[in-house]
Design a protein around this motif. Structure first.
Motif, PDB file in Angstrom:
ATOM      1  N   SER A 181     -25.566 -21.528 125.519  1.00 33.93           N
ATOM      2  CA  SER A 181     -25.386 -21.796 124.097  1.00 33.93           C
ATOM      3  C   SER A 181     -24.360 -22.917 123.883  1.00 33.93           C
ATOM      4  CB  SER A 181     -24.928 -20.508 123.389  1.00 33.93           C
ATOM      5  OG  SER A 181     -24.706 -20.746 122.030  1.00 33.93           O
TER       6      SER A 181
ATOM      7  N   LEU B 172     -23.974 -13.674 118.823  1.00 36.33           N
ATOM      8  CA  LEU B 172     -23.869 -15.039 118.307  1.00 36.33           C
ATOM      9  C   LEU B 172     -22.401 -15.451 118.135  1.00 36.33           C
ATOM     10  CD1 LEU B 172     -26.823 -14.922 115.772  1.00 36.33           C
ATOM     11  CD2 LEU B 172     -26.657 -16.431 117.773  1.00 36.33           C
TER      12      LEU B 172
ATOM     13  N   ARG C 142     -25.429 -16.461 128.872  1.00 32.95           N
ATOM     14  CA  ARG C 142     -25.976 -16.871 127.575  1.00 32.95           C
ATOM     15  C   ARG C 142     -24.996 -17.779 126.832  1.00 32.95           C
ATOM     16  NH1 ARG C 142     -26.653 -16.642 122.365  1.00 32.95           N
ATOM     17  NH2 ARG C 142     -28.649 -16.048 121.442  1.00 32.95           N
TER      18      ARG C 142
ATOM     19  N   THR D 291     -23.761 -25.052 114.175  1.00 35.23           N
ATOM     20  CA  THR D 291     -24.640 -23.884 114.026  1.00 35.23           C
ATOM     21  C   THR D 291     -25.951 -24.262 113.330  1.00 35.23           C
ATOM     22  OG1 THR D 291     -23.579 -23.279 111.959  1.00 35.23           O
ATOM     23  CG2 THR D 291     -22.750 -22.219 113.938  1.00 35.23           C
ATOM     24  N   VAL D 292     -27.005 -23.472 113.622  1.00 34.30           N
ATOM     25  CA  VAL D 292     -28.322 -23.669 113.008  1.00 34.30           C
ATOM     26  C   VAL D 292     -28.781 -22.307 112.501  1.00 34.30           C
ATOM     27  CG1 VAL D 292     -30.702 -24.394 113.406  1.00 34.30           C
ATOM     28  CG2 VAL D 292     -28.840 -25.570 114.581  1.00 34.30           C
TER      29      VAL D 292
ATOM     30  N   ILE E 170     -33.169 -15.146 115.971  1.00 35.22           N
ATOM     31  CA  ILE E 170     -32.528 -14.288 116.981  1.00 35.22           C
ATOM     32  C   ILE E 170     -32.213 -12.913 116.394  1.00 35.22           C
ATOM     33  CG2 ILE E 170     -30.421 -14.048 118.376  1.00 35.22           C
ATOM     34  CD1 ILE E 170     -30.629 -17.219 118.646  1.00 35.22           C
TER      35      ILE E 170
ATOM     36  N   ARG F  68     -25.642 -30.955 120.578  1.00 28.59           N
ATOM     37  CA  ARG F  68     -25.947 -31.215 119.165  1.00 28.59           C
ATOM     38  C   ARG F  68     -24.764 -31.874 118.444  1.00 28.59           C
ATOM     39  NH1 ARG F  68     -28.384 -26.570 117.902  1.00 28.59           N
ATOM     40  NH2 ARG F  68     -26.444 -25.516 117.459  1.00 28.59           N
TER      41      ARG F  68
ATOM     42  N   ILE G 143     -25.928 -26.270 124.445  1.00 25.21           N
ATOM     43  CA  ILE G 143     -26.744 -26.718 123.301  1.00 25.21           C
ATOM     44  C   ILE G 143     -25.844 -27.223 122.176  1.00 25.21           C
ATOM     45  CG2 ILE G 143     -28.347 -25.991 121.483  1.00 25.21           C
ATOM     46  CD1 ILE G 143     -29.434 -23.857 123.401  1.00 25.21           C
TER      47      ILE G 143
ATOM     48  N   ARG H 260     -32.318 -20.848 113.305  1.00 24.86           N
ATOM     49  CA  ARG H 260     -32.427 -20.341 114.680  1.00 24.86           C
ATOM     50  C   ARG H 260     -31.718 -18.983 114.806  1.00 24.86           C
ATOM     51  NH1 ARG H 260     -34.913 -19.301 119.289  1.00 24.86           N
ATOM     52  NH2 ARG H 260     -33.516 -19.336 121.078  1.00 24.86           N
ATOM     53  N   GLU H 261     -30.572 -18.860 114.178  1.00 27.18           N
ATOM     54  CA  GLU H 261     -29.853 -17.592 114.221  1.00 27.18           C
ATOM     55  C   GLU H 261     -30.677 -16.474 113.557  1.00 27.18           C
ATOM     56  OE1 GLU H 261     -25.733 -17.663 113.230  1.00 27.18           O
ATOM     57  OE2 GLU H 261     -25.310 -19.336 114.597  1.00 27.18           O
TER      58      GLU H 261
HETATM   59  O1  LIG Z   1     -30.234 -22.476 119.700  1.00 25.34           O
HETATM   60  C1  LIG Z   1     -29.320 -23.212 119.324  1.00 25.34           C
HETATM   61  O2  LIG Z   1     -29.542 -24.241 118.673  1.00 25.34           O
HETATM   62  C2  LIG Z   1     -27.933 -22.886 119.643  1.00 25.34           C
HETATM   63  O3  LIG Z   1     -27.012 -23.627 119.310  1.00 25.34           O
HETATM   64  C3  LIG Z   1     -27.652 -21.579 120.315  1.00 25.34           C
HETATM   65  C4  LIG Z   1     -27.181 -20.510 119.327  1.00 25.34           C
HETATM   66  C5  LIG Z   1     -27.192 -19.165 120.131  1.00 25.34           C
HETATM   67  O4  LIG Z   1     -26.157 -18.853 120.720  1.00 25.34           O
HETATM   68  O5  LIG Z   1     -28.236 -18.539 120.169  1.00 25.34           O
HETATM   69  C6  LIG Z   1     -25.790 -20.812 118.871  1.00 25.34           C
HETATM   70  C7  LIG Z   1     -25.527 -21.397 117.667  1.00 25.34           C
HETATM   71  C8  LIG Z   1     -26.569 -21.688 116.683  1.00 25.34           C
HETATM   72  O6  LIG Z   1     -26.150 -21.419 115.387  1.00 25.34           O
HETATM   73  C9  LIG Z   1     -27.849 -21.031 117.010  1.00 25.34           C
HETATM   74  C10 LIG Z   1     -28.112 -20.436 118.187  1.00 25.34           C
END
Ligand SMILES: O=C(O)C(=O)C[C@]1(C(=O)O)C=C[C@@H](O)C=C1
Length: 91
Positions: free
Chosen positions: A30, A73, A26, A45-46, A53, A37, A33, A49-50
């Motif tokens: 991650s 996370l 995982r 970080t987003v 989760i 970005r 991604i 999305r967090e």
């Molecule tokens: O899904 C994303 O955009 C990711 O960057 C992955 C992830 C994660 O590990 O789930 C990590 C950092 C972000 O803040 C959000 C989610």
């Protein structure tokens, strides 16, 4: 009795090994991604999305799911660092 406990502990050890492997997997996805970005000028970080989760872990595991998700996370955000050798094996 002891045999049953020992057998169950072996099963737990196997399950833990799988969980650790999955967490490493995982973290690598991650990191991919996050790299993609940030190299496009976006944030690491987003939070929206967090939040999704966190909600999923809480739905699946109850209130204990929330701190678990926060630590997952945290692990995955940290996996972007090249100093983190424990998670840096190739996928
Ligand atoms: O899904 C994303 O955009 C990711 O960057 C992955 C992830 C994660 O590990 O789930 C990590 C950092 C972000 O803040 C959000 C989610």
């Amino acid at each position: 009795m002891d045999n049953t406990i020992e057998g169950d502990r072996r099963e737990i050890d196997t399950l833990d090994a799988r969980i650790i492997e999955l967490l490493g997997q995982r973290a690598r996805v991650s990191a991919r991604i996050q790299r993609s970005r940030t190299s496009a000028g976006g944030p690491r970080t987003v939070l929206a999305r967090e939040a999704e989760i966190l909600a999923r872990y809480q739905q699946g595991l109850g209130t204990t799911g929330t701190p678990l998700a926060l630590n997952v996370l945290k692990l995955c955000r940290g996996a972007n660092s090249s100093a983190d050798s424990a998670l840096s094996t190739t996928e």
